[in-house]
Design an enzyme around this catalytic site. Structure first.
Site, PDB file in Angstrom:
ATOM      1  N   ASP A   1      -0.980   0.819  -4.764  1.00  0.00           N
ATOM      2  CA  ASP A   1      -2.016  -0.346  -5.288  1.00  0.00           C
ATOM      3  C   ASP A   1      -3.551   0.364  -5.544  1.00  0.00           C
ATOM      4  O   ASP A   1      -4.165  -0.376  -5.866  1.00  0.00           O
ATOM      5  CB  ASP A   1      -1.818  -1.177  -4.237  1.00  0.00           C
TER       6      ASP A   1
ATOM      7  N   ASP B   1      -5.932   2.062  -4.006  1.00  0.00           N
ATOM      8  CA  ASP B   1      -7.134   1.868  -3.406  1.00  0.00           C
ATOM      9  C   ASP B   1      -7.224   3.189  -2.263  1.00  0.00           C
ATOM     10  O   ASP B   1      -8.236   3.286  -1.592  1.00  0.00           O
ATOM     11  CB  ASP B   1      -7.148   0.681  -2.279  1.00  0.00           C
TER      12      ASP B   1
ATOM     13  N   SER C   1       0.616  -1.370   0.018  1.00  0.00           N
ATOM     14  CA  SER C   1      -0.071   0.120  -0.121  1.00  0.00           C
ATOM     15  C   SER C   1       0.905   1.282   0.140  1.00  0.00           C
ATOM     16  O   SER C   1       1.653   1.501  -0.921  1.00  0.00           O
ATOM     17  CB  SER C   1      -1.073   0.128   1.063  1.00  0.00           C
TER      18      SER C   1
ATOM     19  N   ASP D   1      -2.362   6.012  -4.259  1.00  0.00           N
ATOM     20  CA  ASP D   1      -1.059   5.214  -3.759  1.00  0.00           C
ATOM     21  C   ASP D   1      -0.712   3.994  -4.609  1.00  0.00           C
ATOM     22  O   ASP D   1      -1.377   3.903  -5.706  1.00  0.00           O
ATOM     23  CB  ASP D   1      -1.481   4.883  -2.090  1.00  0.00           C
TER      24      ASP D   1
END
Length: 462
Positions: free
Chosen positions: A252, A254, A106, A250
């Site tokens: 990834d 999400d 993340s 970010d």
């Protein structure tokens, strides 16, 4: 260097010693435990797991280890390669797979990586499932497949496109209005998979993307957590390009934050507030966010006669409460949008499409939109954990000290004062205590956070 084992997954730094970091041996160990958990749950002949990753430097190495461990268990792998967390979540259900693994840490810096684990619904595991996997990893009940029963790897690069197609088909995504608005948007993809997915989405919506850090090299050009102090380049480019606004995700994809046309932060906490405002206009109902999120979502929800609820921090907790309350929109104040009509997972791509629809339908500028919401200011600080720090004792002491205030203890300690609040909790993903506060001015929020840091340090040293 650190290895964190929790129900949220297995997260750690690359390199170092086995059991203390996310080494190749640890990646295989926990992939094997997860694969065994998948096989134990359902009596069937054919097991399939979707695997995708962000663009971290260590991603390809960890992915090969994880996928081939699953193959060794007789599980077939659908390899999405470079992808996003919400795309993997959607692929699990579209493939009718038994689970999924996302290789991403993340917002953590480049030395980190993680195995984020999904069930057959494409949702993060609950506490019981997570504990089962941790127990399997420490036990001796893992049996690998014989040579005639090995799994296989099938590559599928279509899922980002399929994800975007599903978003475009949502009734509240006003594709025509967005195309007619002819938006120009600066995209900070932090040199990860957002640099692939976000421009593709924008182009499909007729938006002109100006790419900033959109090469998926894994060399993050700034701290990948989308906070104001990390986004100077984005804020400057929005002004220089005379763009309608800027956005950052970010690694990834999400978490989502916006910058207005003047190069000012829209406020990460207000991503969910604005998207919820748009959804509730068309579909009034209930909302959910976590305890560390702004009160502004409650205010917007009540304006539309809905009910707001707060969960413990963690996506699985938000999703559970959303299902219990039949919420039409929810998420986390860190820029995470969960829109059940698409799927139960934080999804920056659907957040972008809904935000663009709101802006095209109702507002001349992002700054104009921001002015309609109540002015709350948050401070997000942290204390690094040390072996001598007794977190439970500290939180208990804070609870006792402020027992006369409104206290919530489902996740750490949250103290609601009449005009502001403070939330103290041990992080699920980093070796820190988080101190979040919210008040009517930034100065008060910062001062409140600093006051509690001092009180925690005094308690720890007493």
């Amino acid at each position: 260097m650190t290895l964190i084992k929790s129900i949220s997954g297995i997260r750690g730094t690359i390199g170092g010693s086995q059991g203390e970091n996310l080494t190749p041996i640890d990646a295989v160990k926990y992939a094997a435990a997860y694969g065994t958990w998948v096989r134990n749950r359902r009596n069937k002949e054919d097991y399939r797991v979707v695997v995708g990753r962000d663009a971290r430097i260590s991603g390809e190495m960890i992915q090969q280890l994880v996928m081939n461990t699953l193959v060794g268990l007789g599980i077939h792998v659908i390899d999405l390669d470079l992808s996003t967390t919400p795309t993997v979540e959607m692929a699990v259900t579209m493939e009718h797979a038994d689970g999924g693994i996302i290789l991403t840490a993340s917002h953590n810096p480049k030395q980190w990586n993680a195995l984020k684990l999904l069930n057959e619904k494409g949702e993060f595991l609950d506490a019981a499932a997570g504990q089962e996997i941790l127990d399997l990893a420490e036990g001796d009940d893992i049996t690998f497949a014989d040579v005639d029963s090995l799994g296989k790897i099938t590559k599928n690069n279509a899922y980002i496109d399929l994800h975007i197609e599903e978003i475009l088909n949502l009734p509240l995504v006003n594709v025509q209005a967005i195309k007619e608005a002819k938006f120009k948007v600066v995209v900070d993809g932090v040199n990860s998979t957002g640099g692939i997915a976000v421009p593709l989405l924008l182009e499909a919506l007729g938006v002109h993307p100006v790419k900033l850090f959109c090469e998926p090299t894994g060399h993050f050009p700034h701290n990948p957590e989308p906070l104001k102090e990390h986004l100077t380049d984005l804020m400057e480019m929005v002004v220089a390009e005379r763009a309608d606004f800027g956005l950052v995700v970010d690694p990834d994809v999400d978490r989502l934050a916006f910058v207005d046309e003047n190069g000012e932060m829209f406020g990460e906490e207000y991503t969910l507030v604005a998207v919820a405002d748009y959804v509730l206009q068309h579909n009034p109902g209930n909302t959910v966010s976590n305890m560390s999120s702004t009160r502004a979502l409650r205010d917007v929800t009540e304006k539309y006669k809905g009910s707001y609820s707060a969960s413990a921090v963690g996506e699985v907790n938000v999703v559970t409460l959303m299902k219990e309350t039949n919420a039409v929109i929810g998420g986390e104040g860190n820029g995470g949008i969960i829109y059940p009509e698409l799927h139960y997972g934080r999804d920056s791509l659907v957040g972008i499409a809904l935000f663009l629809s709101f802006l095209a339908d109702n507002y001349d500028s992002v700054s104009q939109l921001r002015k309609k919401y109540p002015a709350y200011y948050m401070s997000k600080k942290k204390i690094q954990l040390t072996p001598s720090l007794d977190v439970d004792a500290i939180l208990n002491a804070m609870e006792q000290k402020y027992a006369s205030e409104e206290i919530t203890t489902i996740d750490g300690v949250k103290i609601d004062f009449p005009e502001n609040w403070v939330h103290l909790r041990k992080s699920n993903t980093e070796p820190i205590i988080r101190i979040y506060t919210e008040a009517k001015t930034q100065e008060i929020a910062d001062a409140l956070a600093d006051r509690f840091i001092s009180e925690i340090n005094e308690t720890a040293n007493s």
